[in-house]
Enzyme design. Sequence first.
Site, PDB file in Angstrom:
ATOM      1  CG  ASP A  88      -0.234   0.096   2.547  1.00  0.00           C
ATOM      2  OD1 ASP A  88       0.768  -0.621   2.720  1.00  0.00           O
ATOM      3  OD2 ASP A  88      -0.664   0.877   3.418  1.00  0.00           O
ATOM      4  CD  GLU A 183       4.350   0.232   6.913  1.00  0.00           C
ATOM      5  OE1 GLU A 183       5.298   0.454   7.696  1.00  0.00           O
ATOM      6  OE2 GLU A 183       3.937   1.106   6.107  1.00  0.00           O
TER       7      GLU A 183
END
Length: 421
Positions: A88, A183
């Site tokens: 991400d 994350e």
Amino acid sequence: MDFNTPLSFTVTERFLRYVTIDTQSDPASPTCPSTEKQKDLGRLLVKELLAIGLADAHIDEFGYVYATIPAKTDKANVPVICFCSHMDTAPDCSGKDVKPLVHRNYTGADIVLPDDNTQVLRMAEHPDLKNQVGNDIITASGTTLLGADNKAGVAEIMDACYQLINHPEIKHGDIKILFTPDEEIGRGVDKADIDKIGAFACYTMDGESAGNMENETFSADGARLTINGVSSHPGFAKGKMESAIKIAGLIIAALPYELSPEGTEGMQGFVHPVDIAGHVETATIDFIIRDFEEELLVNHADAIRKITEEVLKSFPNSTYTFDVKPQYRNMKNVLAQHPQIVDYGMEAIRRAGMEPKLCSIRGGTDGSRLSFMGLPTPNIFAGEHAFHGKQEWVSVQDMQKAVETILQLCSIWEEQSPPAP
């Protein structure tokens, strides 16, 4: 470790491909992954891993990608190690329609990003550019982040998989691969299957300058302060109204500069209000609390309480509640129990031709939580710089050095293991 033939790197091509896929995570979403579009990259990675020859590569329902590189060694007891990066990108800046640009043979001159010429990379503002003269710099076009955090790490691990399959002379034990979602919003390993990984040690590829390795992170708490004020009709409020919004503003204004992110550096911790919401009767302030020493988190939380109580002396009919929740802890506490994990990482960097530097990170990584889940995980450089913003950049040569470091690490763990009986 010597290669029979020179490495033919694929990391740049992979990176340029991956950053065009929008994988921005969403802290307001309750799902895992927080955005379905993160699976778009996950599915592509699985397809490429299968094509390389990693037969067990797959993506699970939560968006985690797992794969195994089978051992190439006569030794029976080589510890299983894992390499991890997150897919991400940060919610802070758009990751949609990223247009990566390769600036060949950087000369040291300013780099003006073409889609917004107010976005200029200057050496004075990006000190590590001094080490990049002659290298190839990759940026976005000026309207989005680049996504080097952490698609540089993803591309490096993917290239390392390719190299290990195509260089059978590199001896290694079983190597596990883990790519995580979310994350950037603190949920990167919420659904990670540690038993499926089955590794003794892990390395996140999510650091900054080439040669750096991080064995220490902040310890982190999150906190919510709720102010319960007194509402009254504003036309008849004299002596009655105690606005929770104004109380919250006074509390924020009273936070000491020397305890703020903008007023701290190095090993200093901070208190940071990240969100405020409410109305006259009730208001909330969300904080993140950070320090390398866990016991100092308590002191910082107490500082917020004391400021709140001092402000409320002027609002006798208002009250507050304060809820603190642990987020992650300093991974150094775990890594200190297994010094070879960091030692081997430092030696791998050295063998890849760099002077290793052991650092602390003023933040957290997936490794912070993995370490406390039973998988000790320091962080190795990926070459990413100025992350979460439009001036994010990475160099081709630093990514290649990261690939070499991964390969050296695999080799070191094998050679340090006892010979077969």
